[in-house]
Design a protein around this motif. Structure first.
Motif, short mmCIF file in Angstrom:
data_model
loop_
_atom_site.label_atom_id
_atom_site.label_comp_id
_atom_site.label_asym_id
_atom_site.label_seq_id
_atom_site.Cartn_x
_atom_site.Cartn_y
_atom_site.Cartn_z
N PRO A 150 0.89 -1.30 -0.07
CA PRO A 150 0.10 0.04 0.17
C PRO A 150 0.84 1.21 0.10
N GLU A 151 0.16 2.43 -0.57
CA GLU A 151 0.85 3.65 -0.29
C GLU A 151 1.08 3.87 0.94
N GLU A 152 2.18 4.61 1.39
CA GLU A 152 2.23 5.33 2.72
C GLU A 152 1.47 6.23 2.97
N ASP A 153 0.74 6.32 4.26
CA ASP A 153 -0.16 7.39 4.58
C ASP A 153 0.07 7.44 5.92
N VAL A 154 0.29 8.96 6.26
CA VAL A 154 0.54 9.11 7.49
C VAL A 154 -0.70 8.99 8.45
N ALA A 155 -1.89 8.83 8.08
CA ALA A 155 -2.95 8.75 8.90
C ALA A 155 -3.39 7.27 9.26
N ALA A 156 -2.60 6.22 8.68
CA ALA A 156 -2.81 4.91 8.49
C ALA A 156 -1.49 4.17 8.91
N PRO A 157 -1.72 3.19 9.76
CA PRO A 157 -0.56 2.56 10.33
C PRO A 157 0.37 2.06 9.19
N ALA A 158 1.65 1.94 9.06
CA ALA A 158 2.49 1.48 8.00
C ALA A 158 2.43 -0.04 8.34
N GLU A 159 2.83 -0.76 6.87
CA GLU A 159 2.78 -2.01 6.75
C GLU A 159 3.75 -3.02 7.74
N PRO A 160 3.30 -3.78 8.52
CA PRO A 160 3.95 -4.12 9.45
C PRO A 160 5.26 -5.23 9.18
N VAL A 161 6.34 -5.05 9.92
CA VAL A 161 7.46 -5.73 9.56
C VAL A 161 8.20 -6.60 10.65
N LYS A 162 7.60 -6.32 12.00
CA LYS A 162 8.11 -7.18 12.99
C LYS A 162 7.86 -8.60 12.99
N GLN A 163 6.77 -9.12 12.37
CA GLN A 163 6.50 -10.52 12.12
C GLN A 163 7.58 -11.17 11.55
N LEU A 164 8.75 -10.35 10.93
CA LEU A 164 9.63 -11.08 10.10
C LEU A 164 11.13 -11.37 10.76
N VAL A 165 10.80 -10.98 11.87
CA VAL A 165 12.05 -10.98 12.73
C VAL A 165 12.38 -12.57 13.22
N GLY A 166 13.48 -13.21 12.67
CA GLY A 166 13.80 -14.41 12.53
C GLY A 166 13.58 -15.33 11.36
N ARG A 167 13.14 -14.70 10.42
CA ARG A 167 12.83 -15.26 9.19
C ARG A 167 13.93 -14.55 8.18
N ARG A 168 14.15 -15.68 6.99
CA ARG A 168 15.13 -14.91 5.93
C ARG A 168 13.99 -14.52 4.96
N VAL A 169 14.35 -13.41 4.39
CA VAL A 169 13.26 -12.54 3.59
C VAL A 169 14.12 -12.29 2.15
N LEU A 170 13.53 -12.37 1.20
CA LEU A 170 13.80 -12.14 -0.18
C LEU A 170 12.82 -11.33 -0.83
N ILE A 171 13.00 -10.19 -1.32
CA ILE A 171 12.07 -9.59 -2.24
C ILE A 171 12.81 -9.36 -3.62
N ALA A 172 12.01 -9.33 -4.47
CA ALA A 172 12.64 -9.10 -5.85
C ALA A 172 11.57 -8.20 -6.59
N HIS A 173 12.09 -7.32 -7.48
CA HIS A 173 10.94 -6.40 -8.13
C HIS A 173 11.58 -5.78 -9.61
N GLY A 174 10.93 -5.91 -10.50
CA GLY A 174 11.43 -5.26 -11.90
C GLY A 174 11.23 -3.68 -11.84
N THR A 175 12.37 -3.05 -12.05
CA THR A 175 12.34 -1.72 -12.26
C THR A 175 11.68 -0.96 -13.17
N ASN A 176 10.94 -1.62 -14.03
CA ASN A 176 9.83 -0.93 -14.96
C ASN A 176 8.53 -1.41 -14.78
N ASP A 177 8.47 -1.89 -13.44
CA ASP A 177 7.04 -2.62 -13.06
C ASP A 177 5.88 -1.29 -13.03
#
Length: 253
Positions: free
Chosen positions: A138-165
């Motif tokens: 989601p788009e970042e919105d100061v009026a809404a909570p940020a997308e959570p990340v703390k649930q990923l602690v202890g996990r190995r995480v890979l993100i891949a994204h096309g630059t022309n997406d």
């Protein structure tokens, strides 16, 4: 006229991709794309889609290790705001894997909105790794909570994204990865230069990258040098790692 009730449906775990291993020593759950809001049934997965290619590549590469690969069949097509239906279905599917196979490590592999579902539901105790390809965030919105990340602690995480997406914003996945990296050092992100949302232009490299990462996370294989470097590098270097053309051709296990 009253608001139409959301139809009651149940998620399902698709049959294993390829021959079912015995015993099962690890599992991958494939999370297809979706929509931001819809209570319609999910669309059929296209034969040449990235999620199908991932399933075949992972099942083939992990068969000798006892890897079971299943696609999650969502209840609804949409994320649907606070209901977060796709993430809830991913959590249910993880529980189903534990019920079927016992205490085995699970990797969530999601594409588009499925990438968001994988990241959001990665906190399940059976999950040890997450892959999000061209994730919808989601788009970042100061009026809404940020997308959570703390649930990923202890996990190995890979993100891949096309630059022309042009469907999902690669800058949003970079910002998400930067926040996740502050909570968890085991986060890396690759940029697929000049490629679009479906990652058609570098499909073989994306499959090789995902396979290398997943087998390393689930079964303790040494990962390739680019993945090792991306995990070890501080931001932003390890979060803007270019996926080199031809990646995977020289990998040996």
């Amino acid at each position: 006229m009253g608001q139409q009730a959301t139809p009651v449906r149940t998620a399902r775990l698709g049959k294993a991709v390829g021959p079912a291993p015995a015993p099962v020593c690890g599992a991958v759950l494939l999370l297809p794309d979706g929509e931001e809001a819809s209570t319609r049934r999910p669309s059929p997965v296209r034969p040449l889609s990235l999620i199908r290619s991932l399933g075949r590549a992972l099942a083939r590469a992990g068969r000798a290790e006892g890897l079971a690969v299943h696609r999650v069949q969502y209840r609804y097509r949409g994320w649907n705001g606070g209901e977060a239906h796709l993430a809830a279905d991913a959590e249910w599917a993880t529980e189903e894997v534990v019920r079927r196979y016992g205490d085995v490590p699970v990797c969530l592999v999601g594409v588009d909105m499925g990438g968001r579902a994988a990241l959001r539901s990665g906190g399940h105790e059976a999950v040890n790794s997450v892959v999000a390809l061209a994730p919808w965030l989601p788009e970042e919105d100061v009026a809404a909570p940020a997308e959570p990340v703390k649930q990923l602690v202890g996990r190995r995480v890979l993100i891949a994204h096309g630059t022309n997406d042009e469907r999902t914003d690669p800058e949003l996945s970079f910002r998400y990865a930067a926040r996740a990296k502050k909570a968890n050092r085991e986060v890396c992100r690759f940029e697929v230069h000049s490629d679009g949302h479906a990652l058609h232009g570098h499909r073989s490299e994306v499959l090789a990258l995902t396979t290398d990462f997943v087998l390393g996370a689930l079964f303790g294989h040494p990962v390739s040098r680019p993945v090792e470097d991306a995990l070890a590098a501080p931001p932003p270097i390890g979060l803007r790692m270019p996926l080199a053309a031809g990646f995977g051709r020289s990998l040996r296990r």
